[in-house]
Design a protein around this motif. Structure first.
Motif, mmCIF file in Angstrom:
data_model
loop_
_atom_site.group_PDB
_atom_site.id
_atom_site.type_symbol
_atom_site.label_atom_id
_atom_site.label_comp_id
_atom_site.label_asym_id
_atom_site.label_seq_id
_atom_site.Cartn_x
_atom_site.Cartn_y
_atom_site.Cartn_z
ATOM 1 N N ARG A 1 0.844 -1.205 0.000
ATOM 2 C CA ARG A 1 0.000 0.000 0.000
ATOM 3 C C ARG A 1 0.877 1.252 0.000
ATOM 4 O O ARG A 1 1.684 1.461 0.899
ATOM 5 C CB ARG A 1 -0.925 0.004 1.215
ATOM 6 C CG ARG A 1 -1.999 -1.052 1.188
ATOM 7 C CD ARG A 1 -2.967 -0.887 2.358
ATOM 8 N NE ARG A 1 -3.712 0.353 2.262
ATOM 9 C CZ ARG A 1 -4.825 0.505 1.553
ATOM 10 N NH1 ARG A 1 -5.292 -0.521 0.843
ATOM 11 N NH2 ARG A 1 -5.474 1.661 1.527
ATOM 12 N N ARG A 2 0.683 2.083 -1.022
ATOM 13 C CA ARG A 2 1.449 3.318 -1.121
ATOM 14 C C ARG A 2 0.792 4.413 -0.289
ATOM 15 O O ARG A 2 -0.359 4.309 0.124
ATOM 16 C CB ARG A 2 1.559 3.755 -2.584
ATOM 17 C CG ARG A 2 2.259 2.761 -3.489
ATOM 18 C CD ARG A 2 2.594 3.415 -4.835
ATOM 19 N NE ARG A 2 1.403 3.987 -5.451
ATOM 20 C CZ ARG A 2 0.603 3.339 -6.282
ATOM 21 N NH1 ARG A 2 0.857 2.056 -6.569
ATOM 22 N NH2 ARG A 2 -0.443 3.935 -6.835
ATOM 23 N N ALA A 3 1.549 5.500 -0.112
ATOM 24 C CA ALA A 3 1.055 6.591 0.730
ATOM 25 C C ALA A 3 -0.122 7.316 0.099
ATOM 26 O O ALA A 3 -0.894 7.981 0.794
ATOM 27 C CB ALA A 3 2.187 7.586 1.006
ATOM 28 N N ASP A 4 -0.283 7.210 -1.230
ATOM 29 C CA ASP A 4 -1.362 7.948 -1.889
ATOM 30 C C ASP A 4 -2.703 7.212 -1.827
ATOM 31 O O ASP A 4 -3.718 7.736 -2.298
ATOM 32 C CB ASP A 4 -0.991 8.223 -3.354
ATOM 33 C CG ASP A 4 -0.680 6.946 -4.121
ATOM 34 O OD1 ASP A 4 -0.518 5.892 -3.480
ATOM 35 O OD2 ASP A 4 -0.592 7.011 -5.362
ATOM 36 N N ARG A 5 -2.737 5.992 -1.267
ATOM 37 C CA ARG A 5 -4.014 5.284 -1.143
ATOM 38 C C ARG A 5 -4.726 5.708 0.143
ATOM 39 O O ARG A 5 -4.110 6.191 1.093
ATOM 40 C CB ARG A 5 -3.774 3.768 -1.175
ATOM 41 C CG ARG A 5 -3.310 3.305 -2.562
ATOM 42 C CD ARG A 5 -2.926 1.862 -2.617
ATOM 43 N NE ARG A 5 -4.057 0.952 -2.498
ATOM 44 C CZ ARG A 5 -3.998 -0.349 -2.742
ATOM 45 N NH1 ARG A 5 -2.840 -0.884 -3.144
ATOM 46 N NH2 ARG A 5 -5.038 -1.123 -2.604
ATOM 47 N N VAL A 6 -6.036 5.516 0.146
ATOM 48 C CA VAL A 6 -6.836 6.028 1.260
ATOM 49 C C VAL A 6 -6.464 5.301 2.549
ATOM 50 O O VAL A 6 -6.132 4.113 2.538
ATOM 51 C CB VAL A 6 -8.337 5.850 0.950
ATOM 52 C CG1 VAL A 6 -8.764 6.774 -0.164
ATOM 53 C CG2 VAL A 6 -8.667 4.412 0.603
ATOM 54 N N PRO A 7 -6.511 6.008 3.695
ATOM 55 C CA PRO A 7 -6.118 5.407 4.993
ATOM 56 C C PRO A 7 -7.225 4.523 5.564
ATOM 57 O O PRO A 7 -8.118 4.997 6.261
ATOM 58 C CB PRO A 7 -5.844 6.622 5.874
ATOM 59 C CG PRO A 7 -6.688 7.705 5.292
ATOM 60 C CD PRO A 7 -6.806 7.452 3.830
ATOM 61 N N ILE A 8 -7.158 3.249 5.261
ATOM 62 C CA ILE A 8 -8.147 2.284 5.738
ATOM 63 C C ILE A 8 -7.408 1.070 6.277
ATOM 64 O O ILE A 8 -6.398 0.633 5.704
ATOM 65 C CB ILE A 8 -9.107 1.848 4.608
ATOM 66 C CG1 ILE A 8 -9.921 3.041 4.097
ATOM 67 C CG2 ILE A 8 -10.058 0.769 5.102
ATOM 68 C CD1 ILE A 8 -10.876 2.700 2.974
ATOM 69 N N SER A 9 -7.906 0.520 7.362
ATOM 70 C CA SER A 9 -7.385 -0.738 7.907
ATOM 71 C C SER A 9 -8.378 -1.841 7.551
ATOM 72 O O SER A 9 -9.559 -1.782 7.938
ATOM 73 C CB SER A 9 -7.222 -0.619 9.412
ATOM 74 O OG SER A 9 -6.919 -1.868 9.984
ATOM 75 N N PHE A 10 -7.912 -2.838 6.788
ATOM 76 C CA PHE A 10 -8.775 -3.936 6.346
ATOM 77 C C PHE A 10 -8.513 -5.181 7.187
ATOM 78 O O PHE A 10 -7.363 -5.444 7.584
ATOM 79 C CB PHE A 10 -8.518 -4.266 4.868
ATOM 80 C CG PHE A 10 -8.936 -3.173 3.916
ATOM 81 C CD1 PHE A 10 -10.268 -3.001 3.617
ATOM 82 C CD2 PHE A 10 -8.006 -2.323 3.344
ATOM 83 C CE1 PHE A 10 -10.676 -1.994 2.740
ATOM 84 C CE2 PHE A 10 -8.395 -1.332 2.470
ATOM 85 C CZ PHE A 10 -9.734 -1.168 2.170
ATOM 86 N N LYS A 11 -9.598 -5.953 7.416
ATOM 87 C CA LYS A 11 -9.482 -7.270 8.052
ATOM 88 C C LYS A 11 -10.452 -8.213 7.362
ATOM 89 O O LYS A 11 -11.571 -7.823 7.013
ATOM 90 C CB LYS A 11 -9.839 -7.196 9.546
ATOM 91 C CG LYS A 11 -8.684 -6.875 10.463
ATOM 92 C CD LYS A 11 -9.088 -7.034 11.909
ATOM 93 C CE LYS A 11 -7.943 -6.652 12.838
ATOM 94 N NZ LYS A 11 -8.332 -6.772 14.252
ATOM 95 N N VAL A 12 -10.018 -9.453 7.174
ATOM 96 C CA VAL A 12 -10.900 -10.487 6.620
ATOM 97 C C VAL A 12 -11.527 -11.230 7.793
ATOM 98 O O VAL A 12 -10.817 -11.807 8.629
ATOM 99 C CB VAL A 12 -10.116 -11.452 5.705
ATOM 100 C CG1 VAL A 12 -11.022 -12.600 5.256
ATOM 101 C CG2 VAL A 12 -9.583 -10.709 4.501
ATOM 102 N N LEU A 13 -12.859 -11.203 7.858
ATOM 103 C CA LEU A 13 -13.587 -11.860 8.939
ATOM 104 C C LEU A 13 -14.604 -12.834 8.341
ATOM 105 O O LEU A 13 -15.100 -12.618 7.216
ATOM 106 C CB LEU A 13 -14.328 -10.823 9.810
ATOM 107 C CG LEU A 13 -13.444 -9.775 10.509
ATOM 108 C CD1 LEU A 13 -14.330 -8.755 11.230
ATOM 109 C CD2 LEU A 13 -12.496 -10.429 11.490
ATOM 110 N N PRO A 14 -14.931 -13.890 9.071
ATOM 111 C CA PRO A 14 -15.973 -14.800 8.560
ATOM 112 C C PRO A 14 -17.337 -14.111 8.549
ATOM 113 O O PRO A 14 -17.580 -13.134 9.265
ATOM 114 C CB PRO A 14 -15.933 -15.968 9.556
ATOM 115 C CG PRO A 14 -15.310 -15.405 10.790
ATOM 116 C CD PRO A 14 -14.341 -14.346 10.339
ATOM 117 N N GLY A 15 -18.229 -14.636 7.738
ATOM 118 C CA GLY A 15 -19.540 -14.016 7.586
ATOM 119 C C GLY A 15 -20.356 -14.011 8.855
ATOM 120 O O GLY A 15 -21.175 -13.114 9.072
#
Length: 1123
Positions: free
Chosen positions: A44-58
């Motif tokens: 992730r480069r600095a120009d991408r939006v500041p979001i923290s992603f996590k993969v969780l079960p449904g």
């Protein structure tokens, strides 16, 4: 409490990012899903939006939402901020849940998959019940979708899917799995970010809505809590300006709270958290001065809020952590581009943090009881390891009253905290902070601050009983303090270092520090020095020294056993100490009595020793080493008696040595490479004190400088003169061995200047004043080395003056044997020099010889030499000028082919001495002589300075020469010598290159035959010869111009034809009318077939004037006799 209690929570220190949960992705077994996940999180480069992603079960269970409070009327808050709140919104409660589902618009099982997708969305909503979290659906499709509006089926099914899932059109996305996956992912991220912004905005409004239910009497804590939450949500929303505003409001509200001992820790903890956030955002906004001002304000407000006196060490720990955290923020900002300066850099904050850690250590030692036992059933830690609210005590969580609920439990809790504080590694914390500060001060070039902190680090290592590291640091710092002459600081550091060396039983270090503490740089009192010197003597006698008073009593017994083991070891009783870099208690200086000695003189050396200790000290041996080790045997002194090598306190001892130099060292330097002094004995320990060079130590140079600047010498009387002034003693570490003074005279005789290319004679006379025979006399004569290289190529020296030497002769004759010379005898020789270029030259005449002499009873053979140098100017002997003239002595610019002309030379003498010209000659190349044999007109001519000798040669250019070119004439050779050299002197031949001539061709050559003079009224014949020198028949038009001085008879105008190679004659009778030097009637010649020629060019070969005598009577014999 443990030392980690004061660490800031990671969720406070990190940058808050919007939390988005991704469900429906099988990143382990599905390659497509894995690629999608990698596109979201990898690189992730600095120009991408500041979001923290996590993969969780449904079916992931999110934190349950508490029931909304409708009234705060009877609500009493238990604390300011829950310990899990920040982590909950950073990592547990998402702003948006995105469901990924594989479904194409043309899927044959559309209805079934639509229902399945709606079910999954409902499951997510159920798990988020009560939360404002947004839900979105992303359809993973295999085909690239058509532009909006063109695919009617897609539009219909998208609308149906949104209705089934109860979603708005902005919450449904399509993700084609194609080559441009990353581009689609970035577009999805931007859409997710907008949804997250909406969520956090809603949360901010929800928290703000509670304000109207609060009152300032019972809900002061909630005011702080709500402002902190709004600021934190603003950070998640990336609205840092508003976040900073709300944090500042929260900080002001914290300090408005009623403070008492039970809640002071909580207030300070929250104030520290909020201050950290404010400073971090100020640095992020590139306003470092605001951050520094906020931190100073924070410290001023909190530094006196100590709290419980029995737990005062906690306040010091908290203050230390505040400075450390701010230093880390400052350092991080610098790495991101902020510029710091020497007077404002992170090092000062790390240093202050270390100071508070030292205060914490001292307070812990005072307050924590050594013999107390840990109280039972008092919780200081939970199984989960955390509190409900930040900054509260574990045994009275949620309690906000002024008095503790259980006094006995409070006392036990305080005692438990004191017991845990004893286990905290205070020295490690202090050293870590000091190490960070040292790195910063080194970076910003603050050497004294760095040294000061390194001393503190060394002392902490000493207290931590890590003596090796302590000595390493203290040794490093002592070098700087010695150089800068901070004697008080150096003494204090040496005391600590001596304690380390004693407790380690390091014999060498103990001796070094003892010697320095006894030296003149030490500021210890005499009784302390006396004790240290006695301990030093014990070590030299291989005995156990007494412990230092400052040593930790608990470590002394172990150190004594180590010393006992050291004394029992064999083979370790000899130590060498390089004392040059210290300030020892024995000073040493050595000097040669002269900067140079002749080889027939004995070399005198003095070694001065001085002891600065309170008691006399004896040494066994003194040895001096030289660059030529063969001299070492002559400069060594051993103890011959009890007082022979004893130094008295404050007295200077001088040891004198002398030795004879070796003849092969003539022209070389003899240098002192080292001095060695042996203390102790073979029965105990032998310590070799070694000085590099001629002695001195770190402080000697400055002391010598001060002594040389001091002008207070007048008060020294006779007694003062008898005692050597140590500081004024200078070190002379080397002396030059020069050859014996020669006792011969060399006299040069010559007549300058040198004439170029002559064999210049220089006579020299050598006379011996030696008392013995001068043997193997050798001469070196010629150009002195080291001058311009071109002079060496143009100078030639020989001993044979009978002939001119060639260019192979050397510029310098070396080692010419001249035999032996008895006392009083003379020797004469001549050297001949030929200089091929002008200018000054320096000539060297060196006469070397051997002679037997005696020095201190030793017979040596000395090689002596006498040098004489003379500068002689080389000049040109004469100048030669050359010119071409016609047979009428008129200057010529061009020479006609096969027509005679004259070459005239002028030789002007420039020599101050008479020159004898032996002969001269021409070496012609293209031209030829008009006479049968060229004879020199300068034979045996002697010319003085400024006189001129001239010659004239008649030449012609042969007819076969190409007339279109410029041709070389040849050379003019002159043989000469000085008149003073006599008839036997060699002749020098000087060659002068003659100038080139320009040739021209003449089609017709005209000559005239006429008498040498005429007489008035008496006619004389003139015959003109006209010769055709071309290969063509020439037409010649001749016309005679009348003259006032002559009448003539003959053809006045005529036209002739002349065959090639033949000539015609024209005869005229001229009748003079006037006497004097008269102009003849001019003959105009015109060649119609040669338009390039003109009458003037042809007429230059004819005579223009004739002398006419006046008419007179015929003299008879009688008149002649009468006359």
């Amino acid at each position: 409490m443990a030392g980690t209690q004061w660490e800031l929570p990671p969720e406070l220190c990190c940058r808050p990012l919007a939390f988005v949960a991704l469900t429906g992705l099988d990143v382990v077994f599905n390659a497509v899903h894995r690629a999608i996940w990698d596109a979201f999180c990898a690189n992730r480069r600095a120009d991408r939006v500041p979001i923290s992603f996590k993969v969780l079960p449904g079916d992931h269970e999110y934190p349950k939402c508490r029931s909304k409070r409708t009234s705060y009327e009877w609500y009493i808050p238990k604390g300011i901020l829950k310990t899990g709140w920040m982590n909950k919104h950073l990592n547990l409660v998402p702003a948006l849940v995105v469901l990924f589902y594989e479904l194409d618009w043309d899927d044959p099982q559309w209805k079934e998959k639509q229902s399945e997708c709606a079910t999954k969305v409902e499951i997510v909503r159920t798990s988020l019940q009560g939360r404002n979290t947004k839900v979105a659906v992303v359809l993973i499709q295999k085909k690239t979708p058509l532009p909006p509006g063109e695919d009617l089926v897609a539009s219909e099914r998208a609308s149906a899917l949104c209705n089934a899932c109860d979603l708005s059109g902005k919450s449904l996305f399509v993700l084609p799995h194609t080559d441009h996956l990353v581009g689609y992912i970035i577009r999805l991220e931007n859409a997710f970010y907008e949804h997250a912004q909406t969520y956090y905005y809603t949360e901010i409004r929800r928290v703000k809505s509670h304000k109207e239910f609060l009152n300032k009497t019972t809900h002061q804590l909630l005011f702080v809590r709500h402002q902190f939450k709004i600021a934190f949500f603003s950070e998640l929303k990336q609205d840092t300006q508003n976040a900073l505003k709300y944090y500042k409001t929260a900080y002001s509200l914290v300090h408005e709270l009623r403070v008492h001992e039970t809640n002071m820790l909580e207030i300070k903890t929250m104030a520290g958290f909020i201050n950290y956030k404010i400073c971090r955002l100020c640095f992020q906004h590139n306003t470092p001065l605001d951050a520094i001002a906020q931190f100073r304000k924070h410290i001023d407000l909190c530094k006196k809020k100590i709290g419980c006196a029995e737990l005062a060490f906690e306040h010091s720990a908290w203050m230390s952590k505040q400075f450390q955290s701010f230093g880390e923020l400052f350092d991080e900002a610098i790495k991101l581009g902020l510029t710091a300066i020497q007077t404002q850099n992170p090092g000062f904050y790390y240093q202050q943090g270390a100071c508070y850690s030292q205060d914490r250590k001292q307070l812990a030692q005072q307050l924590c009881q050594i013999g107390a036992s840990f109280p039972a059933q008092v919780p200081v830690e939970t199984q989960s390891g955390g509190l409900d609210f930040y900054g509260q005590r574990l045994w009275r969580q949620g309690h906000q009253s002024i008095d503790p609920p259980d006094a006995d439990k409070e006392k036990s809790g305080i005692l438990a905290l004191q017991m845990k504080e004893r286990d905290v590694p205070h020295s490690e914390l202090i050293i870590a902070l000091l190490s960070n500060a040292v790195a910063q001060f080194k970076k910003y070039k603050c050497p004294r601050m760095k040294s000061h902190l390194m001393v503190q680090m060394g002392e902490e290592y000493y207290h931590a009983k890590d003596y090796i590291k302590a000595l390493k640091l203290l040794d490093y710092v002592m070098c700087d303090y010695r150089t800068e002459r901070w004697w008080g600081l150096l003494t204090a550091i040496l005391n600590t270092a001596l304690c380390c060396a004693y407790l380690m039983a390091s014999v060498k270090d103990y001796i070094i520090y003892s010697m320095e503490l006894l030296g003149r740089a030490s500021t210890l009192k005499e009784e302390q020095k006396s004790r240290i010197q006695k301990n030093l003597f014990r070590v030299l006698m291989n005995e156990v020294p007494e412990a230092e008073p400052e040593c930790d009593p608990s470590s002394v017994s172990a150190a004594r056993s180590l010393w006992t083991d050291r004394t029992a070891l064999a083979g370790s009783n000899e130590l060498t100490i390089e004392v040059q870099d210290y300030v020892p208690f024995i000073q040493c200086k050595a000097k040669f009595q002269s900067p140079s000695f002749h080889v027939d003189q004995s070399i005198q050396l003095q070694v001065f020793l001085r002891a600065d200790c309170p008691h006399p000290v004896s040494f066994n041996k003194l040895a001096v080493s030289f660059s030529n080790q063969e001299y070492n045997q002559w400069c060594a002194a051993k103890s011959q008696g009890p007082d022979s090598l004893t130094l008295l306190p404050g007295k200077t001892k001088c040891c004198n040595f002398s030795f004879v130099a070796k003849t092969e060292d003539v022209g070389k330097k003899v240098e002192i490479t080292g001095i060695e002094l042996v203390l102790g004995s073979d029965s105990g320990r032998c310590v070799f004190l070694s000085w590099r060079g001629a002695g001195g130590d770190t402080a000697s140079a400055q002391e010598a400088l001060q002594a040389s600047r001091s002008s207070r010498r007048w008060w020294r009387g006779l007694g003062a003169r008898q005692e050597l002034d140590w500081d004024s003693l200078t070190v002379q570490h080397s002396t030059m061995i020069i050859s014996r003074i020669p006792k011969i005279s060399v006299h040069l005789s010559h007549q300058p200047p040198v004439l170029k290319n002559e064999m210049y004679c220089i006579c020299f006379t050598v006379q011996s004043q030696e008392a013995a025979v001068a043997q193997d006399i050798r001469l070196t004569a010629g150009l002195k080395p080291g001058q311009d290289a071109n002079l060496g190529l143009a100078t030639h020296v020989t001993l044979d003056g009978s002939s001119v030497c060639d260019d192979g002769a050397p510029a310098l004759l070396t080692d010419v044997p001249l035999g032996d010379l008895k006392p009083g005898e003379k020797l004469e020789r001549c050297v001949f020099v030929r200089c091929a270029s002008t200018g000054p030259r320096v000539f060297l005449f060196q006469v070397a010889y051997s002679i037997d002499t005696e020095v201190e009873g030793r017979q040596i053979v000395c090689r002596c030499h006498k040098d004489e140098m003379v500068t002689i100017e080389t000049v040109v002997p004469f100048e030669v000028s050359v010119k071409f003239v016609s047979t009428k002595f008129e200057p010529l610019e061009q020479v006609a082919v096969d027509i005679p002309f004259l070459l005239m030379t002028d030789l002007v003498s420039l020599s101050p001495w008479p020159l004898m010209l032996s002969s001269s000659s021409l070496q012609l190349l293209t031209l030829s002589s008009s006479t049968t044999q060229l004879q020199s007109q300068l034979q045996h001519v002697v010319i003085q300075t400024g006189e001129c000798a001239s010659e004239c040669f008649c030449l012609r250019c042969p007819s076969g020469t190409n007339s279109a070119n410029t041709v070389a004439t040849g050379q003019y050779l002159v043989s000469w010598r000085r008149q003073a050299s006599g008839p036997d002197g060699p002749l020098i031949q000087t060659t002068v290159s003659l100038p080139h001539v320009i040739l021209e061709s003449v089609p017709v050559y005209i000559t005239a035959d006429l008498p040498s003079f005429g007489r008035v009224r008496e006619s004389f014949p003139v015959r003109y010869h006209i010769e055709n020198r071309t290969a063509l028949v020439q037409e010649v038009e001749i016309a005679v111009e009348p003259s006032d001085a002559f009448m003539f008879s003959g053809l006045k105008q005529v036209r002739l034809r002349i065959l090639p190679g033949t000539q015609q004659q024209m005869l005229y009778n001229y009748y003079p009318l006037m006497a004097g030097y008269q102009t003849l009637p001019q003959l105009n010649v015109c060649l119609p077939r040669c338009p390039d020629s003109n009458s003037l060019a042809l007429r230059r070969f004819l005579p223009q004037h004739i002398f006419v005598k006046p008419q007179g009577r015929q003299l008879d014999d009688t008149s002649i006799a009468a006359a």
